[in-house]
Design an enzyme around this catalytic site. Structure first.
Site, PDB file in Angstrom:
ATOM      1  N   CYS A  33       0.826  -1.209   0.000  1.00 54.45           N
ATOM      2  CA  CYS A  33       0.000   0.000   0.000  1.00 54.45           C
ATOM      3  C   CYS A  33       0.861   1.260   0.000  1.00 54.45           C
ATOM      4  CB  CYS A  33      -0.919  -0.028   1.215  1.00 54.45           C
ATOM      5  SG  CYS A  33      -1.898   1.456   1.382  1.00 54.45           S
ATOM      6  N   CYS A  63      -1.679   1.897  -2.730  1.00 49.77           N
ATOM      7  CA  CYS A  63      -2.633   2.979  -2.446  1.00 49.77           C
ATOM      8  C   CYS A  63      -2.009   4.372  -2.399  1.00 49.77           C
ATOM      9  CB  CYS A  63      -3.317   2.761  -1.100  1.00 49.77           C
ATOM     10  SG  CYS A  63      -3.398   1.086  -0.512  1.00 49.77           S
ATOM     11  N   LYS A  85      -0.405   5.565  -5.716  1.00 49.75           N
ATOM     12  CA  LYS A  85      -1.564   5.586  -6.636  1.00 49.75           C
ATOM     13  C   LYS A  85      -2.403   6.835  -6.412  1.00 49.75           C
ATOM     14  CE  LYS A  85      -5.245   4.460  -5.252  1.00 49.75           C
ATOM     15  NZ  LYS A  85      -5.821   3.173  -4.968  1.00 49.75           N
ATOM     16  N   TYR A 103     -10.434  -3.105  -9.238  1.00 48.96           N
ATOM     17  CA  TYR A 103      -9.911  -1.878  -8.622  1.00 48.96           C
ATOM     18  C   TYR A 103      -8.716  -1.315  -9.409  1.00 48.96           C
ATOM     19  CZ  TYR A 103     -11.958  -2.414  -3.822  1.00 48.96           C
ATOM     20  OH  TYR A 103     -12.762  -2.484  -2.723  1.00 48.96           O
ATOM     21  N   GLU A 128      -8.725   2.081 -11.691  1.00 49.24           N
ATOM     22  CA  GLU A 128      -8.042   3.263 -11.143  1.00 49.24           C
ATOM     23  C   GLU A 128      -6.932   3.753 -12.077  1.00 49.24           C
ATOM     24  OE1 GLU A 128      -8.872   2.633  -6.374  1.00 49.24           O
ATOM     25  OE2 GLU A 128      -6.880   2.120  -7.118  1.00 49.24           O
ATOM     26  N   ALA A 152     -13.554   2.412  -0.966  1.00 54.15           N
ATOM     27  CA  ALA A 152     -13.659   3.361  -2.076  1.00 54.15           C
ATOM     28  C   ALA A 152     -12.828   2.865  -3.241  1.00 54.15           C
ATOM     29  CB  ALA A 152     -13.167   4.736  -1.646  1.00 54.15           C
ATOM     30  N   HIS A 211     -26.388  22.816   3.410  1.00 56.95           N
ATOM     31  CA  HIS A 211     -26.681  23.347   2.081  1.00 56.95           C
ATOM     32  C   HIS A 211     -25.738  24.491   1.702  1.00 56.95           C
ATOM     33  CE1 HIS A 211     -29.173  24.093  -1.386  1.00 56.95           C
ATOM     34  NE2 HIS A 211     -29.161  25.373  -1.103  1.00 56.95           N
ATOM     35  N   GLU A 270     -26.078  16.492   0.911  1.00 54.28           N
ATOM     36  CA  GLU A 270     -27.387  16.755   1.519  1.00 54.28           C
ATOM     37  C   GLU A 270     -28.477  15.894   0.876  1.00 54.28           C
ATOM     38  OE1 GLU A 270     -29.344  20.633   0.604  1.00 54.28           O
ATOM     39  OE2 GLU A 270     -27.593  20.999  -0.646  1.00 54.28           O
TER      40      GLU A 270
HETATM   41  P1  NDP Z   1      -9.659  -7.417  -8.690  1.00 55.70           P
HETATM   42  O1  NDP Z   1      -9.932  -8.736  -8.118  1.00 55.70           O
HETATM   43  O2  NDP Z   1     -10.301  -6.206  -8.112  1.00 55.70           O
HETATM   44  O3  NDP Z   1     -10.016  -7.428 -10.249  1.00 55.70           O
HETATM   45  C1  NDP Z   1      -9.475  -8.358 -11.123  1.00 55.70           C
HETATM   46  C2  NDP Z   1     -10.062  -8.137 -12.495  1.00 55.70           C
HETATM   47  O4  NDP Z   1      -9.447  -9.050 -13.407  1.00 55.70           O
HETATM   48  C3  NDP Z   1     -11.550  -8.399 -12.550  1.00 55.70           C
HETATM   49  O5  NDP Z   1     -12.137  -7.504 -13.456  1.00 55.70           O
HETATM   50  C4  NDP Z   1     -11.607  -9.841 -13.066  1.00 55.70           C
HETATM   51  O6  NDP Z   1     -12.783 -10.136 -13.768  1.00 55.70           O
HETATM   52  C5  NDP Z   1     -10.426  -9.875 -14.008  1.00 55.70           C
HETATM   53  N1  NDP Z   1      -9.898 -11.224 -14.167  1.00 55.70           N
HETATM   54  C6  NDP Z   1      -9.660 -12.149 -13.207  1.00 55.70           C
HETATM   55  N2  NDP Z   1      -9.181 -13.282 -13.734  1.00 55.70           N
HETATM   56  C7  NDP Z   1      -9.100 -13.080 -15.050  1.00 55.70           C
HETATM   57  C8  NDP Z   1      -8.692 -13.890 -16.141  1.00 55.70           C
HETATM   58  N3  NDP Z   1      -8.268 -15.131 -15.955  1.00 55.70           N
HETATM   59  N4  NDP Z   1      -8.749 -13.353 -17.379  1.00 55.70           N
HETATM   60  C9  NDP Z   1      -9.186 -12.104 -17.590  1.00 55.70           C
HETATM   61  N5  NDP Z   1      -9.596 -11.291 -16.594  1.00 55.70           N
HETATM   62  C10 NDP Z   1      -9.557 -11.777 -15.340  1.00 55.70           C
HETATM   63  O7  NDP Z   1      -8.063  -7.298  -8.690  1.00 55.70           O
HETATM   64  P2  NDP Z   1      -7.093  -6.083  -8.937  1.00 55.70           P
HETATM   65  O8  NDP Z   1      -5.877  -6.682  -9.538  1.00 55.70           O
HETATM   66  O9  NDP Z   1      -7.761  -4.959  -9.628  1.00 55.70           O
HETATM   67  O10 NDP Z   1      -6.773  -5.612  -7.447  1.00 55.70           O
HETATM   68  C11 NDP Z   1      -6.250  -6.532  -6.493  1.00 55.70           C
HETATM   69  C12 NDP Z   1      -6.718  -6.205  -5.108  1.00 55.70           C
HETATM   70  O11 NDP Z   1      -6.099  -5.017  -4.671  1.00 55.70           O
HETATM   71  C13 NDP Z   1      -8.206  -5.965  -5.026  1.00 55.70           C
HETATM   72  O12 NDP Z   1      -8.869  -7.124  -4.618  1.00 55.70           O
HETATM   73  C14 NDP Z   1      -8.344  -4.882  -3.995  1.00 55.70           C
HETATM   74  O13 NDP Z   1      -8.782  -5.444  -2.802  1.00 55.70           O
HETATM   75  C15 NDP Z   1      -6.973  -4.306  -3.821  1.00 55.70           C
HETATM   76  N6  NDP Z   1      -6.999  -2.875  -4.191  1.00 55.70           N
HETATM   77  C16 NDP Z   1      -7.767  -2.015  -3.502  1.00 55.70           C
HETATM   78  C17 NDP Z   1      -7.833  -0.682  -3.851  1.00 55.70           C
HETATM   79  C18 NDP Z   1      -8.711   0.254  -3.082  1.00 55.70           C
HETATM   80  O14 NDP Z   1      -9.108  -0.078  -1.985  1.00 55.70           O
HETATM   81  N7  NDP Z   1      -9.056   1.412  -3.634  1.00 55.70           N
HETATM   82  C19 NDP Z   1      -7.057  -0.172  -4.969  1.00 55.70           C
HETATM   83  C20 NDP Z   1      -6.293  -1.179  -5.668  1.00 55.70           C
HETATM   84  C21 NDP Z   1      -6.277  -2.475  -5.268  1.00 55.70           C
HETATM   85  P3  NDP Z   1     -14.109 -10.641 -13.031  1.00 55.70           P
HETATM   86  O15 NDP Z   1     -14.748  -9.431 -12.458  1.00 55.70           O
HETATM   87  O16 NDP Z   1     -14.896 -11.279 -14.099  1.00 55.70           O
HETATM   88  O17 NDP Z   1     -13.664 -11.621 -11.991  1.00 55.70           O
END
Ligand code: NDP
Length: 439
Positions: free
Chosen positions: A22, A27, A30, A159, A163, A322, A417, A422
């Protein structure tokens, strides 16, 4: 740090920098990039508000140097805080060799401990089946690109994909997000998912749905991607963001009897204890809720329980979160579809409007809000928002929902307001009343 403050003798083994994903490459840098990327829109807004500003060039190197200096500062603060608390830092990779033994690889010595805590996080997952996958980068490398790419293709609509799409779009890249499903941000409320995607499209991000990568080729001037339907795309860089997997490979856990589950996640009980009673695990490596503040709470509960004589269980229910997409998404509690499968009757209140600040500029930005109420008890079970301030608001809404706030409490609170929020206290009749058929 907390365990050491409770009087335990603590050593932390870290092979890279201190502060976790993070702080070092997640985070924090980012969010700084989100801020940097928002200026392109803010220059335009300033002109709309009468300021005679001209948009200058974005200096990627200057920004990266400042960002990295900030990360260096935070890394040092983490080290100082550990040391101040009396914990020692071992700058090396470590592997588990027994229920009470860890090997420090840098000097090949073993250390013994009454308890071992695994907090190794998660690591980017790559689809090794895709030829050319070695040409992609992950969120680890995206911070260190030599310049803002002209063309960025992103795989994954979670996520990270969402982002960084907003960040590089704001910085001037041509961004295309390829997602295997038909809508981004699976798991979030449907209406909010659509609103984030629509807002991103409005800002210029391209989306390709229901496709995956089938081939990646390096060309003389970049990369060529073939998608599952045969369509081709070119890119300077590909950000592969299809999830992060628990970082347990080569840690020696299975060899000592620690049960690993799906994706290699460490299986733990509510006290974060593994199948080996002296070994605990917290954070993304356990694949519960992969969020930094959750990992911190789990670690704190572990230290208080084991060393502070104060048994604490991390409550994983109702975690506000978020997504720092552009537009931003803030949420706490159940989505509409989760709510109707949990409660027999729910009332859904919505608000959709053009916020004052950007409506004045003639922009189409919208704010979407949703409050989901258990109709039998009037308790608010989910609140969702897309738009400016959604992340900040989700923290405060999270307190209210955690306390069991009722819709009547929203209604009896006087509006502030003029604000966007609100609208949360002036929602009259429900947009929908969903009733599950009695079985
Ligand atoms: P996520 O799990 O959020 O998203 C992964 C994405 O990849 C989804 O759209 C998923 O599709 C797709 N995917 C998964 N497997 C495949 C595949 N085999 N082929 C093609 N597409 C695939 O992971 P991220 O990598 O974006 O983030 C990792 C973690 O980091 C998150 O779980 C989050 O908790 C954390 N994070 C949190 C943030 C925050 O709090 N603001 C910011 C950044 C990261 P599908 O939806 O169909 O499964």
């Amino acid at each position: 740090r907390i365990a050491a403050q409770h009087g335990a003798k603590v050593a932390v083994a870290e092979e890279y920098r201190v502060g976790g994903t993070c702080v070092i490459r997640g985070c924090v840098p980012k969010k700084l990039m989100v801020y940097a990327s928002q200026f392109s829109e803010q220059f335009e807004d300033a002109r709309g508000y009468g300021w005679a500003v001209t948009e200058g060039a974005f200096d990627w190197d200057a920004f990266c140097a400042r960002r990295d200096a900030e990360i260096d500062r935070l890394n040092e603060i983490y080290i100082t805080n550990l040391t101040k608390a009396g914990a020692s830092l071992v700058r090396s990779r470590a592997v588990v060799e027994g229920p009470h033994t860890v090997r420090i690889l840098s000097d090949n010595r073993t250390v013994s401990a009454k308890y071992i805590l695994i907090a190794t996080g998660a690591t980017p997952w790559y689809d090794e089946k895709v030829p050319g996958i070695e040409h992609v980068i992950s969120s680890n490398e995206i911070f260190h690109l030599p310049k803002v790419p002209d063309k960025l293709v992103i795989a994954g609509g979670g996520y990270i994909g969402v982002e960084f799409a907003g960040i590089f779009n704001g910085l001037g890249a041509n961004v295309t997000l390829v997602h295997r499903g038909s809508e981004i941000l699976r798991g979030f409320d449907e209406d909010m998912r659509h609103a984030v995607r629509a807002g991103m499209q409005d800002r210029g991000v391209n989306f390709i749905f229901n496709r995956i990568f089938s081939n990646i080729e390096k060309t003389s001037d970049g990369l060529n991607i073939t998608l599952s339907d045969g369509q081709t795309l070119s890119a300077d860089h590909i950000l592969f963001a299809a999830g992060r997997w628990p970082h347990t490979e080569g840690l020696g856990l299975e060899e000592v009897g620690v049960t690993l589950g799906d994706k290699g996640a460490v299986v733990v009980d509510e006290e974060s204890r593994t199948s080996v009673p002296s070994i605990y695990a917290v954070g993304d490596v356990t694949d519960r809720a992969a969020l930094t503040p959750v990992a911190i709470r789990e670690g704190h509960a572990f230290a208080d329980t084991v060393f502070g004589n104060n048994r604490r269980i991390m409550d994983h229910a109702t975690i506000p979160t978020a997504v720092f997409s552009q537009p931003e998404l803030g949420t706490v509690g159940l989505t509409e579809s989760e709510a109707i499968s949990t409660y027999p009757s729910i009332d859904v209140y919505t608000a959709s409007f053009r916020p004052m600040r950007t409506a004045f500029l003639g922009r189409n930005d919208r704010i979407e809000m949703k409050v989901i109420v258990d109709a039998e008890t009037d308790i608010v079970v989910g609140v969702h928002m897309v738009g400016e301030g959604a992340g900040e608001l989700s923290q405060i809404l999270g307190i209210a929902v955690k306390m069991g706030v009722k819709k009547a409490d929203f209604d009896s609170t006087v509006a502030v307001h003029p604000t966007a929020s609100e609208e949360f206290v002036t929602m009259g009749a429900p947009a929908r009343q969903l009733r599950r058929e009695a079985a």
